[in-house]
Design a protein around this motif. Structure first.
Motif, PDB file in Angstrom:
ATOM      1  N   ARG A   1       0.837  -1.205   0.000  1.00  0.00           N
ATOM      2  CA  ARG A   1       0.000   0.000   0.000  1.00  0.00           C
ATOM      3  C   ARG A   1       0.871   1.253   0.000  1.00  0.00           C
ATOM      4  NH1 ARG A   1      -5.054   2.235   1.552  1.00  0.00           N
ATOM      5  NH2 ARG A   1      -4.774   4.444   1.090  1.00  0.00           N
ATOM      6  N   PHE A   2       1.943   1.230   0.801  1.00  0.00           N
ATOM      7  CA  PHE A   2       2.852   2.365   0.833  1.00  0.00           C
ATOM      8  C   PHE A   2       3.487   2.588  -0.543  1.00  0.00           C
ATOM      9  CE2 PHE A   2       7.208   4.054   1.635  1.00  0.00           C
ATOM     10  CZ  PHE A   2       6.822   5.344   1.941  1.00  0.00           C
ATOM     11  N   CYS A   3       3.875   1.521  -1.209  1.00  0.00           N
ATOM     12  CA  CYS A   3       4.456   1.652  -2.552  1.00  0.00           C
ATOM     13  C   CYS A   3       3.438   2.224  -3.537  1.00  0.00           C
ATOM     14  CB  CYS A   3       4.989   0.309  -3.044  1.00  0.00           C
ATOM     15  SG  CYS A   3       6.455  -0.239  -2.128  1.00  0.00           S
ATOM     16  N   GLN A   4       2.186   1.792  -3.445  1.00  0.00           N
ATOM     17  CA  GLN A   4       1.135   2.361  -4.283  1.00  0.00           C
ATOM     18  C   GLN A   4       0.980   3.853  -4.005  1.00  0.00           C
ATOM     19  OE1 GLN A   4      -1.943  -0.423  -2.938  1.00  0.00           O
ATOM     20  NE2 GLN A   4      -2.259  -0.996  -5.086  1.00  0.00           N
ATOM     21  N   ASP A   5       0.988   4.222  -2.734  1.00  0.00           N
ATOM     22  CA  ASP A   5       0.867   5.631  -2.368  1.00  0.00           C
ATOM     23  C   ASP A   5       2.046   6.442  -2.902  1.00  0.00           C
ATOM     24  OD1 ASP A   5      -1.525   5.084  -1.058  1.00  0.00           O
ATOM     25  OD2 ASP A   5      -0.592   4.994   0.939  1.00  0.00           O
ATOM     26  N   CYS A   6       3.245   5.877  -2.810  1.00  0.00           N
ATOM     27  CA  CYS A   6       4.434   6.555  -3.348  1.00  0.00           C
ATOM     28  C   CYS A   6       4.279   6.783  -4.850  1.00  0.00           C
ATOM     29  CB  CYS A   6       5.696   5.730  -3.090  1.00  0.00           C
ATOM     30  SG  CYS A   6       6.287   5.765  -1.395  1.00  0.00           S
ATOM     31  N   ALA A   7       3.874   5.752  -5.567  1.00  0.00           N
ATOM     32  CA  ALA A   7       3.699   5.864  -7.021  1.00  0.00           C
ATOM     33  C   ALA A   7       2.678   6.954  -7.353  1.00  0.00           C
ATOM     34  CB  ALA A   7       3.268   4.520  -7.605  1.00  0.00           C
ATOM     35  N   ASN A   8       1.580   6.975  -6.626  1.00  0.00           N
ATOM     36  CA  ASN A   8       0.538   7.974  -6.865  1.00  0.00           C
ATOM     37  C   ASN A   8       1.024   9.394  -6.564  1.00  0.00           C
ATOM     38  OD1 ASN A   8      -1.314   6.027  -7.654  1.00  0.00           O
ATOM     39  ND2 ASN A   8      -2.145   5.790  -5.605  1.00  0.00           N
ATOM     40  N   SER A   9       1.978   9.511  -5.657  1.00  0.00           N
ATOM     41  CA  SER A   9       2.521  10.822  -5.285  1.00  0.00           C
ATOM     42  C   SER A   9       3.738  11.220  -6.109  1.00  0.00           C
ATOM     43  CB  SER A   9       2.911  10.828  -3.801  1.00  0.00           C
ATOM     44  OG  SER A   9       1.783  10.657  -2.991  1.00  0.00           O
ATOM     45  N   GLY A  10       4.156  10.342  -7.025  1.00  0.00           N
ATOM     46  CA  GLY A  10       5.291  10.676  -7.887  1.00  0.00           C
ATOM     47  C   GLY A  10       6.654  10.312  -7.331  1.00  0.00           C
ATOM     48  N   ILE A  11       6.705   9.438  -6.328  1.00  0.00           N
ATOM     49  CA  ILE A  11       7.977   8.996  -5.763  1.00  0.00           C
ATOM     50  C   ILE A  11       8.456   7.783  -6.554  1.00  0.00           C
ATOM     51  CG2 ILE A  11       9.159   8.114  -3.707  1.00  0.00           C
ATOM     52  CD1 ILE A  11       8.195  11.081  -3.531  1.00  0.00           C
ATOM     53  N   GLU A  12       9.651   7.887  -7.125  1.00  0.00           N
ATOM     54  CA  GLU A  12      10.193   6.803  -7.952  1.00  0.00           C
ATOM     55  C   GLU A  12      11.029   5.804  -7.159  1.00  0.00           C
ATOM     56  OE1 GLU A  12      12.116   6.491 -12.255  1.00  0.00           O
ATOM     57  OE2 GLU A  12      13.407   7.557 -10.843  1.00  0.00           O
ATOM     58  N   LYS A  13      11.767   6.295  -6.162  1.00  0.00           N
ATOM     59  CA  LYS A  13      12.650   5.406  -5.402  1.00  0.00           C
ATOM     60  C   LYS A  13      13.012   6.058  -4.083  1.00  0.00           C
ATOM     61  CE  LYS A  13      16.905   7.238  -7.421  1.00  0.00           C
ATOM     62  NZ  LYS A  13      18.071   6.948  -8.244  1.00  0.00           N
ATOM     63  N   TRP A  14      13.581   5.217  -3.217  1.00  0.00           N
ATOM     64  CA  TRP A  14      14.204   5.748  -2.016  1.00  0.00           C
ATOM     65  C   TRP A  14      15.553   5.074  -1.838  1.00  0.00           C
ATOM     66  CZ3 TRP A  14       9.406   3.200  -1.325  1.00  0.00           C
ATOM     67  CH2 TRP A  14       9.462   1.936  -0.745  1.00  0.00           C
ATOM     68  N   VAL A  15      16.473   5.831  -1.247  1.00  0.00           N
ATOM     69  CA  VAL A  15      17.836   5.367  -1.009  1.00  0.00           C
ATOM     70  C   VAL A  15      18.094   5.442   0.493  1.00  0.00           C
ATOM     71  CG1 VAL A  15      20.290   5.769  -1.445  1.00  0.00           C
ATOM     72  CG2 VAL A  15      18.603   6.188  -3.270  1.00  0.00           C
ATOM     73  N   VAL A  16      18.487   4.301   1.048  1.00  0.00           N
ATOM     74  CA  VAL A  16      18.781   4.231   2.471  1.00  0.00           C
ATOM     75  C   VAL A  16      20.292   4.103   2.648  1.00  0.00           C
ATOM     76  CG1 VAL A  16      18.463   2.897   4.596  1.00  0.00           C
ATOM     77  CG2 VAL A  16      16.544   3.228   3.025  1.00  0.00           C
ATOM     78  N   ASP A  17      20.857   4.992   3.453  1.00  0.00           N
ATOM     79  CA  ASP A  17      22.279   4.993   3.777  1.00  0.00           C
ATOM     80  C   ASP A  17      22.388   4.604   5.244  1.00  0.00           C
ATOM     81  OD1 ASP A  17      24.819   5.743   4.723  1.00  0.00           O
ATOM     82  OD2 ASP A  17      24.987   7.371   3.268  1.00  0.00           O
ATOM     83  N   LEU A  18      22.865   3.390   5.502  1.00  0.00           N
ATOM     84  CA  LEU A  18      22.916   2.898   6.872  1.00  0.00           C
ATOM     85  C   LEU A  18      24.056   3.518   7.674  1.00  0.00           C
ATOM     86  CD1 LEU A  18      21.171   0.781   5.279  1.00  0.00           C
ATOM     87  CD2 LEU A  18      21.759  -0.769   7.097  1.00  0.00           C
ATOM     88  N   GLY A  19      25.058   4.073   7.002  1.00  0.00           N
ATOM     89  CA  GLY A  19      26.119   4.777   7.699  1.00  0.00           C
ATOM     90  C   GLY A  19      25.619   6.079   8.288  1.00  0.00           C
TER      91      GLY A  19
END
Length: 130
Positions: free
Chosen positions: A90-108
């Protein structure tokens, strides 16, 4: 070097955004340095502290990413997800609908950065400790 199966096992314990910090801590202990998740199909590229990388396959059928980015809607959907009210798909669907293409996580740096289709940084979040 970690495996996709180890990542999947850690991810299987995530029911909502509320579980994200624990997931991050778990994969960090496996040696994950950073990862990029693509909203259109859920595939993720994981990068290790020793310079290796692996990619998971897509998790679902293609989601079209909106051309227009709706930052306020995205922030609302993210808050709802982090509160545990929505699951991952559901969160991925919401991201797509809002125009979010990706997220990048930096664990450092313990950050999660969300990007739109043009590669514009939309939101930078600090990941809380579990």
């Amino acid at each position: 070097m970690f495996t996709i199966d180890q990542i999947k096992a850690a991810h299987s314990e995530v029911e909502s955004g509320a579980d994200f910090p624990k997931y991050i801590q778990k994969i960090k202990t496996l040696g994950v340095k950073a990862f990029t998740t693509y909203v259109n199909d859920g595939r993720t590229e994981y990068h290790s502290v020793d310079g290796n990388s692996v990619q998971s396959p897509g998790m679902y059928g293609a989601l079209p990413i909106a051309d227009e980015t709706n930052i306020e809607e995205f922030k609302q959907d993210l808050a709802i997800h982090q509160d545990g009210q929505t699951g991952y798909y559901r969160f991925c669907q919401d991201c797509a609908n809002s125009g979010i293409e990706k997220w990048v996580v930096d664990l450092g740096n313990m950050t999660c950065i969300y990007y739109d289709k043009a590669g514009v940084e939309i939101l930078v979040e600090e990941i809380p400790m579990a």
